[in-house]
Scaffold this motif. Structure first.
Motif, PDB file in Angstrom:
ATOM      1  N   TRP A   1       0.795  -1.239   0.000  1.00 21.65           N
ATOM      2  CA  TRP A   1       0.000   0.000   0.000  1.00 21.65           C
ATOM      3  C   TRP A   1       0.822   1.282   0.000  1.00 21.65           C
ATOM      4  O   TRP A   1       0.409   2.273  -0.588  1.00 21.65           O
ATOM      5  CB  TRP A   1      -0.955   0.002   1.203  1.00 21.65           C
ATOM      6  CG  TRP A   1      -0.258   0.190   2.520  1.00 21.65           C
ATOM      7  CD1 TRP A   1       0.468  -0.745   3.185  1.00 21.65           C
ATOM      8  CD2 TRP A   1      -0.204   1.381   3.301  1.00 21.65           C
ATOM      9  NE1 TRP A   1       0.968  -0.221   4.346  1.00 21.65           N
ATOM     10  CE2 TRP A   1       0.568   1.084   4.448  1.00 21.65           C
ATOM     11  CE3 TRP A   1      -0.729   2.674   3.171  1.00 21.65           C
ATOM     12  CZ2 TRP A   1       0.831   2.028   5.440  1.00 21.65           C
ATOM     13  CZ3 TRP A   1      -0.465   3.612   4.154  1.00 21.65           C
ATOM     14  CH2 TRP A   1       0.307   3.289   5.280  1.00 21.65           C
ATOM     15  N   ASN A   2       1.983   1.277   0.669  1.00 21.62           N
ATOM     16  CA  ASN A   2       2.749   2.533   0.798  1.00 21.62           C
ATOM     17  C   ASN A   2       4.063   2.482   0.033  1.00 21.62           C
ATOM     18  O   ASN A   2       4.981   3.221   0.336  1.00 21.62           O
ATOM     19  CB  ASN A   2       3.017   2.846   2.274  1.00 21.62           C
ATOM     20  CG  ASN A   2       3.978   1.827   2.909  1.00 21.62           C
ATOM     21  OD1 ASN A   2       4.089   0.703   2.416  1.00 21.62           O
ATOM     22  ND2 ASN A   2       4.630   2.206   3.979  1.00 21.62           N
ATOM     23  N   CYS A   3       4.151   1.606  -0.956  1.00 24.64           N
ATOM     24  CA  CYS A   3       5.424   1.437  -1.659  1.00 24.64           C
ATOM     25  C   CYS A   3       5.295   1.833  -3.125  1.00 24.64           C
ATOM     26  O   CYS A   3       4.416   1.339  -3.834  1.00 24.64           O
ATOM     27  CB  CYS A   3       5.898  -0.006  -1.557  1.00 24.64           C
ATOM     28  SG  CYS A   3       7.591  -0.183  -2.134  1.00 24.64           S
TER      29      CYS A   3
ATOM     30  N   PRO B   1       0.424   5.063  -3.633  1.00 25.12           N
ATOM     31  CA  PRO B   1       1.573   5.954  -3.415  1.00 25.12           C
ATOM     32  C   PRO B   1       1.940   6.655  -4.719  1.00 25.12           C
ATOM     33  O   PRO B   1       1.649   6.153  -5.807  1.00 25.12           O
ATOM     34  CB  PRO B   1       2.682   5.010  -2.945  1.00 25.12           C
ATOM     35  CG  PRO B   1       2.225   3.629  -3.276  1.00 25.12           C
ATOM     36  CD  PRO B   1       0.742   3.653  -3.363  1.00 25.12           C
TER      37      PRO B   1
ATOM     38  N   GLY C   1       9.127   9.454  -3.368  1.00 27.49           N
ATOM     39  CA  GLY C   1       9.976   8.715  -2.434  1.00 27.49           C
ATOM     40  C   GLY C   1       9.614   7.248  -2.499  1.00 27.49           C
ATOM     41  O   GLY C   1       8.510   6.882  -2.886  1.00 27.49           O
TER      42      GLY C   1
ATOM     43  N   ARG D   1       8.969   5.005  -0.251  1.00 33.18           N
ATOM     44  CA  ARG D   1       7.775   4.687   0.525  1.00 33.18           C
ATOM     45  C   ARG D   1       6.993   5.966   0.752  1.00 33.18           C
ATOM     46  O   ARG D   1       7.537   6.945   1.293  1.00 33.18           O
ATOM     47  CB  ARG D   1       8.161   4.047   1.875  1.00 33.18           C
ATOM     48  CG  ARG D   1       8.829   2.671   1.736  1.00 33.18           C
ATOM     49  CD  ARG D   1       7.813   1.583   1.490  1.00 33.18           C
ATOM     50  NE  ARG D   1       8.383   0.339   0.981  1.00 33.18           N
ATOM     51  CZ  ARG D   1       8.616  -0.744   1.715  1.00 33.18           C
ATOM     52  NH1 ARG D   1       8.388  -0.735   3.009  1.00 33.18           N
ATOM     53  NH2 ARG D   1       9.075  -1.849   1.151  1.00 33.18           N
ATOM     54  N   ASN D   2       5.750   6.009   0.333  1.00 31.54           N
ATOM     55  CA  ASN D   2       4.908   7.184   0.554  1.00 31.54           C
ATOM     56  C   ASN D   2       3.457   6.779   0.350  1.00 31.54           C
ATOM     57  O   ASN D   2       3.162   5.712  -0.194  1.00 31.54           O
ATOM     58  CB  ASN D   2       5.306   8.324  -0.403  1.00 31.54           C
ATOM     59  CG  ASN D   2       4.788   8.119  -1.822  1.00 31.54           C
ATOM     60  OD1 ASN D   2       3.641   8.476  -2.130  1.00 31.54           O
ATOM     61  ND2 ASN D   2       5.600   7.513  -2.689  1.00 31.54           N
ATOM     62  N   THR D   3       2.562   7.623   0.792  1.00 30.20           N
ATOM     63  CA  THR D   3       1.132   7.338   0.651  1.00 30.20           C
ATOM     64  C   THR D   3       0.360   8.649   0.624  1.00 30.20           C
ATOM     65  O   THR D   3       0.741   9.594   1.319  1.00 30.20           O
ATOM     66  CB  THR D   3       0.633   6.452   1.811  1.00 30.20           C
ATOM     67  OG1 THR D   3      -0.802   6.341   1.726  1.00 30.20           O
ATOM     68  CG2 THR D   3       0.978   7.052   3.169  1.00 30.20           C
TER      69      THR D   3
END
Lengths: 306, 306
Positions: A18-20, B73, B78, B80-82
């Motif tokens: 989800w956050n990658c 994301p 970056g 890792r981001n969301t």
């Protein structure tokens, strides 16, 4: 007939995560380059196609059950019913137990777990939701090295000692005794044996012997390298620090199991950072050349990819 | 532009429900009669299409995020981001909070909740997994009747007192004071107001006034009748006993809100037992004739079904 199915093959977070926004997750979302999405790790076994046993209970379990007709409730089986006859837990990790909390709705459930895993979960208030009707959750204690039968089925399951400890959320309950917090499983029926070890902190002699006795082994394929997770974000731990032998290197899984002679060797619990997810990567090629299958959702013991 | 999206519209268990073989669930699985599957309740709001705020965190959240590109994301943001800038909790029910445990992976997260909901969750050991890196989980306290801004956005959120208590797993923490364990929300931006009350134990004057001030209201559509759940299995509670005013009857939601004059009235949090899920049912017809939309995954404030 003995069936062993993988309903999910990704490590915690799934693939994509989800956050990658790494190249692998981005290409997977774009549907290009053969990077196939994977749900979080989940296995199911049966020897009669009627009663099914889950190996652990993934956070994605609701979707995984609905995607597999064999796991739907039976028409004519009563208003509320399920072919799920039990759940075997190999540890208390959130990614392996959260799915239990999705199997509520007042449905009785048998859970096989070590005393320590049971105690860890029962200490968590959320699990009170599994005690709303009498006999809703029935625990059966399992012990490393002692085989047990899955319900009324012909499937035998033998827990194998693993070195892993309790997860971070329950670290004060840690006993330090191997095989209490984490076990592998040898699952057998109809004279066929499968080893299921999605989390391998160390390749012990015992584990190696268990593997050698099997027709198929499903093995921790979380990380390619020890530093892979750390590289995503400062302060995150190494592969070995969170209980996963990486695949690469002289002390990695591929090298350590190079001599293992079994019919099918399959990597499961694959983290979104692992380059073996990319069909065109050198790492994928190396794993395949070493005789490994790359686990994919829908994998079945009785089916082979063409 | 203010956006309000429903990523899931079913009550806990989803539709179809894993252990239910009722005619509605069976017809939904068979893909017939227009019975559309629904994920468990989840809403998301934004006023710039860049930063999104989740209203509660469903157990199906991982799938819901991957199914909605706005919540992916950002490339170039970056590794890792969301876009998820925060989560507002209206209660501590498992079906509204389990998704928080899916938003791990060392990602910082802001959570808006009452002091009692925060205390309830922080007392649960699983939530320690949200404290693995500094500042991973930042709590912002909210209070019934006091509006607050969602992060740096132009969205204002005002919690509305509801009578509901803490869930069964935390009943010893119950204070008996309304508006601590459970709140509704009035969400507003760009001069538009939406009420979000998926769980309504009682239609109070305060709630009625909040509804009347809005352009759209999303209201508890869990059960058609009080005895609906009990009929599935002996020993299970009535609708009102678990905090849901049923839709039907002289003291039901449709009757009590018959005079409500707002642009859009939408039923959400629909249980698999509710006959309004069936497009051909008399109950669906009655709800639609009373001016209600039947919530469906993908519902958006800025879109209307044809």
């Amino acid at each position: 007939m003995f069936q062993f199915k993988m309903l999910g093959t990704a490590a915690g977070g799934g693939f994509p995560q989800w956050n990658c926004s790494c190249a692998q997750c981005a290409r997977c979302r774009a549907g290009v380059d053969g990077l196939v999405p994977r749900l979080q790790l989940q296995a199911a076994v049966s020897d009669d196609n009627e009663r099914w046993f889950l190996l652990n209970a993934s956070p994605d379990l609701r979707v995984q059950l609905e995607a597999n007709a064999a796991l739907w409730p039976r028409l004519g089986g009563g208003l509320r019913n399920t072919p799920i006859a039990g759940v075997v837990l190999t540890c208390a990790d959130l990614d392996q137990v959260l799915g239990l909390l999705l199997l509520r709705e007042f449905q009785p459930l048998v859970v096989y777990a070590t005393a320590l895993v049971r105690e860890t979960l029962e200490a968590n208030s959320f699990f009170r939701m599994m005690h709303r009707v009498p006999e809703q959750l029935r625990w059966v204690e399992i012990r490393a090295g002692e085989g047990f039968q899955l319900g009324e089925s012909g499937i035998k399951c033998t827990p194998v000692v693993l070195a892993g400890g309790l997860p971070f959320y329950a670290r004060e309950k840690e006993t330090g005794v191997a095989g209490q917090a984490s076990v592998g499983l040898v699952v057998e029926a109809d004279g066929r044996r499968v080893a299921y070890t999605p989390s391998v902190p160390e390749i012990s002699e015992e584990l190696r012997a268990a593997y050698a006795s099997c027709e198929a082994v499903l093995v921790d394929g979380t990380f390619w390298s020890d530093a892979e997770l750390t590289r995503t974000q400062a302060g995150t731990p190494s592969a070995r620090a969170i209980g996963h032998v990486p695949l690469s290197g002289a002390d990695g899984t591929l090298a350590l199991l190079a001599g293992l002679d079994v019919e099918r060797k399959v990597l499961v619990h694959i983290n979104n950072t692992n380059p073996i997810l990319d069909p065109e990567s050198a790492e994928r090629r190396a794993a395949v050349e070493a005789g490994w299958e790359i686990g994919v959702d829908g994998w079945e013991l009785n089916q082979r990819a063409l």
